[in-house]
Design a protein around this motif. Structure first.
Motif, PDB file in Angstrom:
ATOM      1  N   UNK A 229      10.541   3.975 -14.622  1.00  0.00           N
ATOM      2  CA  UNK A 229      10.648   4.439 -13.241  1.00  0.00           C
ATOM      3  C   UNK A 229      11.896   3.896 -12.576  1.00  0.00           C
ATOM      4  N   UNK A 230      12.244   4.467 -11.454  1.00  0.00           N
ATOM      5  CA  UNK A 230      13.463   4.070 -10.751  1.00  0.00           C
ATOM      6  C   UNK A 230      13.197   2.835  -9.882  1.00  0.00           C
ATOM      7  N   UNK A 231      14.285   2.177  -9.514  1.00  0.00           N
ATOM      8  CA  UNK A 231      14.160   1.008  -8.642  1.00  0.00           C
ATOM      9  C   UNK A 231      13.930   1.400  -7.196  1.00  0.00           C
ATOM     10  N   UNK A 232      14.468   2.564  -6.813  1.00  0.00           N
ATOM     11  CA  UNK A 232      14.430   2.921  -5.396  1.00  0.00           C
ATOM     12  C   UNK A 232      14.390   4.441  -5.256  1.00  0.00           C
ATOM     13  N   UNK A 233      13.553   4.931  -4.349  1.00  0.00           N
ATOM     14  CA  UNK A 233      13.493   6.352  -4.030  1.00  0.00           C
ATOM     15  C   UNK A 233      13.932   6.568  -2.588  1.00  0.00           C
ATOM     16  N   UNK A 234      14.874   7.486  -2.391  1.00  0.00           N
ATOM     17  CA  UNK A 234      15.257   7.919  -1.051  1.00  0.00           C
ATOM     18  C   UNK A 234      14.414   9.150  -0.748  1.00  0.00           C
ATOM     19  N   UNK A 235      13.327   8.945  -0.035  1.00  0.00           N
ATOM     20  CA  UNK A 235      12.273   9.943   0.176  1.00  0.00           C
ATOM     21  C   UNK A 235      12.487  10.650   1.508  1.00  0.00           C
ATOM     22  N   UNK A 236      12.899  11.915   1.449  1.00  0.00           N
ATOM     23  CA  UNK A 236      13.141  12.685   2.660  1.00  0.00           C
ATOM     24  C   UNK A 236      12.153  13.830   2.831  1.00  0.00           C
ATOM     25  N   UNK A 237      11.276  14.037   1.864  1.00  0.00           N
ATOM     26  CA  UNK A 237      10.365  15.176   1.917  1.00  0.00           C
ATOM     27  C   UNK A 237       9.099  14.928   2.699  1.00  0.00           C
ATOM     28  N   UNK A 238       8.570  13.714   2.621  1.00  0.00           N
ATOM     29  CA  UNK A 238       7.302  13.439   3.288  1.00  0.00           C
ATOM     30  C   UNK A 238       6.119  13.665   2.364  1.00  0.00           C
ATOM     31  N   UNK A 239       5.009  14.062   2.932  1.00  0.00           N
ATOM     32  CA  UNK A 239       3.773  14.160   2.161  1.00  0.00           C
ATOM     33  C   UNK A 239       3.905  15.114   0.979  1.00  0.00           C
ATOM     34  N   UNK A 240       4.691  16.175   1.135  1.00  0.00           N
ATOM     35  CA  UNK A 240       4.818  17.158   0.074  1.00  0.00           C
ATOM     36  C   UNK A 240       5.475  16.631  -1.191  1.00  0.00           C
ATOM     37  N   UNK A 241       6.244  15.559  -1.094  1.00  0.00           N
ATOM     38  CA  UNK A 241       6.925  14.980  -2.265  1.00  0.00           C
ATOM     39  C   UNK A 241       6.552  13.522  -2.512  1.00  0.00           C
ATOM     40  N   UNK A 242       5.872  12.901  -1.573  1.00  0.00           N
ATOM     41  CA  UNK A 242       5.652  11.460  -1.649  1.00  0.00           C
ATOM     42  C   UNK A 242       4.837  11.052  -2.876  1.00  0.00           C
ATOM     43  N   UNK A 243       3.822  11.824  -3.222  1.00  0.00           N
ATOM     44  CA  UNK A 243       3.008  11.467  -4.386  1.00  0.00           C
ATOM     45  C   UNK A 243       3.860  11.420  -5.653  1.00  0.00           C
ATOM     46  N   UNK A 244       4.751  12.390  -5.815  1.00  0.00           N
ATOM     47  CA  UNK A 244       5.633  12.400  -6.977  1.00  0.00           C
ATOM     48  C   UNK A 244       6.632  11.252  -6.917  1.00  0.00           C
ATOM     49  N   UNK A 245       7.092  10.911  -5.731  1.00  0.00           N
ATOM     50  CA  UNK A 245       8.001   9.776  -5.586  1.00  0.00           C
ATOM     51  C   UNK A 245       7.323   8.476  -6.004  1.00  0.00           C
ATOM     52  N   UNK A 246       6.042   8.323  -5.623  1.00  0.00           N
ATOM     53  CA  UNK A 246       5.305   7.117  -5.998  1.00  0.00           C
ATOM     54  C   UNK A 246       5.105   7.033  -7.508  1.00  0.00           C
ATOM     55  N   UNK A 247       4.974   8.181  -8.167  1.00  0.00           N
ATOM     56  CA  UNK A 247       4.858   8.194  -9.619  1.00  0.00           C
ATOM     57  C   UNK A 247       6.201   7.926 -10.295  1.00  0.00           C
ATOM     58  N   UNK A 248       7.282   8.197  -9.570  1.00  0.00           N
ATOM     59  CA  UNK A 248       8.621   8.054 -10.144  1.00  0.00           C
ATOM     60  C   UNK A 248       9.179   6.641 -10.038  1.00  0.00           C
ATOM     61  N   UNK A 249       8.674   5.843  -9.109  1.00  0.00           N
ATOM     62  CA  UNK A 249       9.239   4.518  -8.878  1.00  0.00           C
ATOM     63  C   UNK A 249       8.580   3.498  -9.810  1.00  0.00           C
ATOM     64  N   UNK A 250       9.314   2.472 -10.160  1.00  0.00           N
ATOM     65  CA  UNK A 250       8.799   1.442 -11.069  1.00  0.00           C
ATOM     66  C   UNK A 250       7.794   0.535 -10.367  1.00  0.00           C
ATOM     67  N   UNK A 251       7.082  -0.218 -11.146  1.00  0.00           N
ATOM     68  CA  UNK A 251       6.215  -1.256 -10.594  1.00  0.00           C
ATOM     69  C   UNK A 251       7.086  -2.251  -9.816  1.00  0.00           C
ATOM     70  N   UNK A 252       6.711  -2.509  -8.579  1.00  0.00           N
ATOM     71  CA  UNK A 252       7.493  -3.411  -7.744  1.00  0.00           C
ATOM     72  C   UNK A 252       8.713  -2.777  -7.126  1.00  0.00           C
ATOM     73  N   UNK A 253       8.876  -1.452  -7.297  1.00  0.00           N
ATOM     74  CA  UNK A 253      10.031  -0.755  -6.735  1.00  0.00           C
ATOM     75  C   UNK A 253       9.849  -0.445  -5.260  1.00  0.00           C
ATOM     76  N   UNK A 254      10.858   0.249  -4.709  1.00  0.00           N
ATOM     77  CA  UNK A 254      10.895   0.512  -3.276  1.00  0.00           C
ATOM     78  C   UNK A 254      11.008   2.004  -3.008  1.00  0.00           C
TER      79      UNK A 254
END
Length: 335
Positions: A229-254
């Motif tokens: 997973x990535x170290x950091x996600x720049x999340x601009x979508x909101x609820x529609x993309x947030x679940x996928x962003x959480x799956x994409x980030x590493x353990x302990x990521x931001x």
């Protein structure tokens, strides 16, 4: 002076050219001749739906602008006539954490914004424009660039060798991609447009994912990061993309929650707990952050990406163009 303002009703079609009188300067104030402004999604939502968000009319919209100081009032020492300057998003947020009072000083929402020939701002709410930037380029910085800077650098602590995931190719996202480049970080960018992804590659994106042809893009992100997973996600979508962003980030990521382009709703917070993810809401930044970002940009001679510039009289068309979501980078209005 000429202004673009919402007088009696919200809506792009209700943004009209008008005249206002120049006011006398109070102690600490400066008059700035605006040369250029830029659009943010927040401006579009304010113009269209500001009434539902407590915005009062009449209102001169747009938070971002750059120009030249033409006059200063008594007791002004930070700027002088002839200085090239930009306004900060929240006029009273100078350093540290923001307060409720700072939020009440946001340009183009809580108070009148930058879509006018002249604006009067307190000297504390101004920063100097880096010499190498044009006024059009400088006008793109106060909201989108500072937002990306706070999320990745001030609070995100991005370091060389990190991998970041950038959603989309709007203003904040493209600045995030550029900041990753100067920090020595690897960027993965998503978009629904292959043409935009090609442009992102030209700006230094290491990997690009078309989320329309790859709807399970979180799996591709994990493939590109060896399942970590990535170290950091720049999340601009909101609820529609947030679940996928959480799956994409590493353990302990931001995950920096910056926008809600997909609207509001509910989500399952279990992934945040299970992966010890740091979720941080990012709402632009302080003057101190702005000035730190300007120093870094000046060192690397980093130039903002401008998609298109509209003349002042075509400000409604500029907002409609933003609404179409066809832009890459920033949309500018010149005066």
């Amino acid at each position: 002076m000429k202004v673009m303002e919402l007088r009696d009703a919200f809506g792009i079609d209700n943004l009209k050219l008008g005249e206002r009188q120049d006011t006398a300067l109070q102690p600490g104030q400066a008059r700035v001749r605006v040369k250029a402004t830029s659009l943010n999604y927040r401006d579009l939502m304010t113009v269209k739906h500001g009434g539902g968000r407590g915005v009062k009319l009449p209102l001169i919209p747009l938070s971002d602008g750059a120009g030249e100081v033409v006059e200063v009032g008594p007791q002004v020492s930070r700027v002088k006539p002839g200085d090239r300057v930009m306004g900060i998003f929240m006029q009273t947020w100078l350093a540290g954490e923001p307060s409720q009072a700072d939020a009440a000083s946001s340009l183009g929402g809580a108070i009148d914004g930058m879509l006018a020939e002249h604006v009067v701002l307190h000297e504390d709410g101004l920063v100097h424009t880096p010499d190498y930037l044009s006024d059009e380029e400088a006008a793109t910085l106060p909201c989108a660039a500072v937002t990306a800077w706070q999320g990745l650098m001030t609070k995100g602590g991005m370091q060389a060798g990190d991998t970041i995931l950038v959603l989309g190719t709007g203003g904040v996202s493209i600045f995030a991609l550029q900041f990753a480049g100067i920090a020595g970080a690897r960027a993965i960018v998503t978009s629904s447009s292959d043409a935009k992804l090609e442009r992102a590659k030209e700006l230094g994106a290491a990997h690009c994912i078309n989320y329309r042809t790859t709807p399970d893009w979180e799996n591709r992100v994990l493939e590109l990061t060896d399942g970590i997973g990535v170290d950091h996600v720049v999340e601009v979508g909101g609820v529609g993309t947030l679940e996928k962003s959480l799956l994409s980030v590493r353990v302990g990521g931001t995950v920096s929650l910056i926008g809600v382009l997909t609207g509001s709703g509910t989500m399952d917070p279990m992934a945040i707990l299970r992966k010890s993810i740091r979720m941080q809401g990012i709402y632009v930044g302080s003057r101190a952050m702005f000035e730190a970002m300007n120093r870094a940009m000046s060192l690397h001679k980093l130039r903002p990406v401008i998609d298109r510039a509209f003349p002042f009289e075509e400000s409604p068309q500029a907002l409609s163009y933003m609404e179409s979501a066809g832009h890459f980078g920033k949309i500018v209005v010149t005066l």
